[in-house]
Motif scaffolding. Sequence first.
Motif: not given
Length: 113
Positions: A56, A59, A62, A64, A66
């Motif tokens: 997590s 990501y 980056h 990514e 939500k």
Amino acid sequence: MRLVAIGLVAGLFSALFGVGGGTVVVPLLILAARFRPRPAMATSLAAITLISFVGSVTYALHGEVKPGAAALIGLPAVAGAVAGTILQQRLATRTLSLGFAALLAGLGVWLLV
């Protein structure tokens, strides 16, 4: 060394495909490390906490993740985890194994179609 290898495979699959706990760690703990199903499931849940945190964060770096969607999925999942644990303790080991195998087979067919 088997547990380390299982961890490496789980981390790779988790980052690559978004899977790791149930679909990779549990079968490998049962088949390669000779865990019984319940301890394999419990160990997988504990390990996936670490795996999912690192994934997590990576990501998120980056851009990514939500967060709102994650909360809408994650918070009800907590209730599902409690309910699943209670149910799992009441089911026979054979029933759990067959149900898990059916789930994996069904997901495999669904992904192929």
